[in-house]
Design an enzyme around this catalytic site. Structure first.
Site, PDB file in Angstrom:
ATOM      1  N   ASP A  59      55.578  38.863  33.102  1.00 18.42           N
ATOM      2  CA  ASP A  59      55.058  37.535  33.397  1.00 18.42           C
ATOM      3  C   ASP A  59      55.961  36.421  32.902  1.00 18.42           C
ATOM      4  O   ASP A  59      55.929  35.311  33.431  1.00 18.42           O
ATOM      5  CB  ASP A  59      53.670  37.360  32.777  1.00 18.42           C
ATOM      6  CG  ASP A  59      52.578  38.070  33.565  1.00 18.42           C
ATOM      7  OD1 ASP A  59      52.863  38.545  34.680  1.00 18.42           O
ATOM      8  OD2 ASP A  59      51.439  38.149  33.061  1.00 18.42           O
ATOM      9  N   TYR A  63      35.651  47.721  40.909  1.00 19.54           N
ATOM     10  CA  TYR A  63      36.026  49.132  40.904  1.00 19.54           C
ATOM     11  C   TYR A  63      35.663  49.719  39.547  1.00 19.54           C
ATOM     12  O   TYR A  63      35.603  49.011  38.542  1.00 19.54           O
ATOM     13  CB  TYR A  63      37.512  49.334  41.207  1.00 19.54           C
ATOM     14  CG  TYR A  63      38.467  48.459  40.420  1.00 19.54           C
ATOM     15  CD1 TYR A  63      38.793  48.748  39.080  1.00 19.54           C
ATOM     16  CD2 TYR A  63      39.070  47.346  41.012  1.00 19.54           C
ATOM     17  CE1 TYR A  63      39.678  47.962  38.366  1.00 19.54           C
ATOM     18  CE2 TYR A  63      39.950  46.549  40.293  1.00 19.54           C
ATOM     19  CZ  TYR A  63      40.248  46.858  38.983  1.00 19.54           C
ATOM     20  OH  TYR A  63      41.121  46.076  38.262  1.00 19.54           O
ATOM     21  N   GLU A  72      55.449  41.503  17.796  1.00 18.08           N
ATOM     22  CA  GLU A  72      54.191  41.051  18.381  1.00 18.08           C
ATOM     23  C   GLU A  72      53.480  40.121  17.398  1.00 18.08           C
ATOM     24  O   GLU A  72      53.333  40.450  16.223  1.00 18.08           O
ATOM     25  CB  GLU A  72      53.298  42.250  18.715  1.00 18.08           C
ATOM     26  CG  GLU A  72      51.846  41.948  19.011  1.00 18.08           C
ATOM     27  CD  GLU A  72      51.649  40.954  20.142  1.00 18.08           C
ATOM     28  OE1 GLU A  72      50.748  40.109  20.021  1.00 18.08           O
ATOM     29  OE2 GLU A  72      52.392  41.027  21.148  1.00 18.08           O
ATOM     30  N   GLN A  73      53.053  38.954  17.882  1.00 21.46           N
ATOM     31  CA  GLN A  73      52.460  37.974  16.980  1.00 21.46           C
ATOM     32  C   GLN A  73      51.068  38.361  16.495  1.00 21.46           C
ATOM     33  O   GLN A  73      50.654  37.973  15.397  1.00 21.46           O
ATOM     34  CB  GLN A  73      52.404  36.606  17.649  1.00 21.46           C
ATOM     35  CG  GLN A  73      51.497  36.511  18.844  1.00 21.46           C
ATOM     36  CD  GLN A  73      51.483  35.102  19.442  1.00 21.46           C
ATOM     37  OE1 GLN A  73      52.013  34.166  18.847  1.00 21.46           O
ATOM     38  NE2 GLN A  73      50.885  34.967  20.609  1.00 21.46           N
ATOM     39  N   ARG A  94      42.766  47.935  30.764  1.00 25.55           N
ATOM     40  CA  ARG A  94      44.058  47.532  30.220  1.00 25.55           C
ATOM     41  C   ARG A  94      44.316  48.156  28.848  1.00 25.55           C
ATOM     42  O   ARG A  94      45.451  48.533  28.527  1.00 25.55           O
ATOM     43  CB  ARG A  94      44.137  46.008  30.099  1.00 25.55           C
ATOM     44  CG  ARG A  94      44.404  45.302  31.408  1.00 25.55           C
ATOM     45  CD  ARG A  94      44.487  43.799  31.221  1.00 25.55           C
ATOM     46  NE  ARG A  94      44.853  43.156  32.473  1.00 25.55           N
ATOM     47  CZ  ARG A  94      46.092  42.923  32.873  1.00 25.55           C
ATOM     48  NH1 ARG A  94      47.099  43.287  32.100  1.00 25.55           N
ATOM     49  NH2 ARG A  94      46.339  42.346  34.028  1.00 25.55           N
TER      50      ARG A  94
END
Length: 405
Positions: free
Chosen positions: A301, A219, A38-39, A113
């Protein structure tokens, strides 16, 4: 035939977001080690909520992390509650209180998230995550894929999994490199503290207000401590995709001028909203490429970016991770067979979701008139939970290769 070396293939995952960590978690569960590169210097997901539908919830339960997530989530009683833009008339709604579990074996939740990322990370060994690792080159001219990082490190692997988002470096090595296209839609986003949010927005419901050229979704998340607010509007000029870009409350309000007055109160409570653009890519026919003794493939993605209008982006990344891990575990010494099955199981489903998510923008944003009236009648007559059952009932462990998209 591509064969791995040793007892298990060496796997490098580029990207420590939801999809990349889910891939590492499912591989670890299957007894296949993998390293996440992970960068960023720290793992974080900022700025937005998401829907954890039954197809994602059952996989999180299988990883043993759902109970931890639920403590910081909200179990929905109502989902896909479509309301008319001008007066809030309910056009359609899904009863999720009991029927969702009866049909699909799991409830539907909303979550921040960051909480979902933390839950999945808990299923990945700490030593399997390498932070501050920005990949600057992926080379496929040797026996195995070779990664070069900004700090000078070079890593070879049997499999490189590109979970590095819509602007994926790995994708550019598999297909013709092209920038993602701006879709002509911008999104405003905000997390509204519950003590400032109007009472109607705090219900355990996912509500969508639809109207001419725009729609707005809200929500509760974070065990009800915040209300997630996201709204979509047309834009002629390209907008940044950064989570840190902002708009003004006045800009936000101007886009929804004339809408139900209750929404004005919610938007005003949002403080400084974020603003980002939606970008688009057409579905790919293949996700993988091979070297003489290795392979690269895509996930999430990087493979299939989709508009958020079916709330399935994160869920599809998690599904990808589960299928890819199982395919590799089933054929650890035949990577070609493993990735062929992965693509056969995943490409038709994700391409279909990309297509319908794209089309939802037109449906949600119809101007008032005969077509809108016909849409509203169709909403009122449909059973949305059953209509979307093909999404929610999917289980990678029992899925069969589709014969058509």
């Amino acid at each position: 035939m591509i064969r791995s070396r040793g007892d298990a293939p060496e796997i490098a995952i580029l990207g420590g977001g939801i999809g990349g960590l889910a891939a590492a978690a499912f591989l670890h569960r299957a007894g296949v080690p993998a390293t996440v590169y992970e960068q960023a210097p720290a793992l974080s997901e900022v700025g937005a909520g998401l829907v954890v539908a039954p197809n994602a919830a059952r996989l999180l339960r299988r990883l043993g992390v759902l109970d931890g997530l639920v403590r910081d989530a909200v179990r929905l009683e109502v989902g896909w509650e479509f309301r008319r833009w001008s007066d809030g008339t309910v056009l359609s709604a899904e009863d999720l209180s009991d029927r969702c579990e009866q049909l699909f074996g799991e409830h539907t939740y909303t979550a921040h998230r960051a909480h979902l990322l933390d839950a999945i990370r808990s299923a990945v060994p700490a030593e399997a995550i390498q932070l501050g690792s920005r990949c600057v080159e992926l080379a496929l001219d040797g026996s195995r894929p070779r990664l070069r990082f900004e700090d000078g490190r070079v890593v070879e692997a049997d499999i490189v999994i590109g979970a590095d988002g819509i602007h994926s470096v790995v994708r550019g090595a598999i297909t013709e490199p092209r920038p993602a296209a701006f879709a002509g839609i911008i999104a405003f986003r905000a997390l509204v503290p519950a003590d400032r949010a109007p009472e109607f927005s705090q219900r355990p419901a996912q509500t969508l207000w639809i109207g001419p050229g725009h729609h707005l979704v809200h929500y509760p998340v974070s065990a009800g401590r915040f209300v997630n607010l996201v709204a979509f509007a047309p834009a002629a000029e390209q907008s940044t995709e950064s989570w840190s870009a902002t708009a003004t409350v006045e800009e936000f309000l101007a886009e929804f001028e004339g809408w139900d007055p209750r929404l004005v109160d919610l938007i005003r409570a949002a403080g400084t909203p974020g603003r980002w653009g939606l970008f688009d890519r057409a579905p790919l026919e293949r996700w993988s490429a091979f070297t003489p003794s290795g392979a690269v493939t895509l996930l999430g993605d990087a493979a299939h970016p989709m508009f958020p209008f079916f709330a399935q982006g994160a869920a599809q990344s998690i599904e990808d991770a589960a299928v890819l891990a199982q395919s590799i575990a089933d054929s650890p010494h035949d990577l070609a067979a493993a990735l062929r099955r992965y693509e056969e199981l995943r490409i038709p489903r994700t391409a279909r979701l990309q297509e319908i998510s794209h089309g939802r923008a037109h449906i949600n944003h119809l101007p008032d008139g005969p077509e809108q009236e016909e849409r509203d009648r169709a909403f009122m007559e449909a059973d949305p939970l059953l209509a979307n059952g093909w999404i929610y009932e999917y289980d990678p462990e029992t899925a069969e290769v589709a014969t058509s998209p």
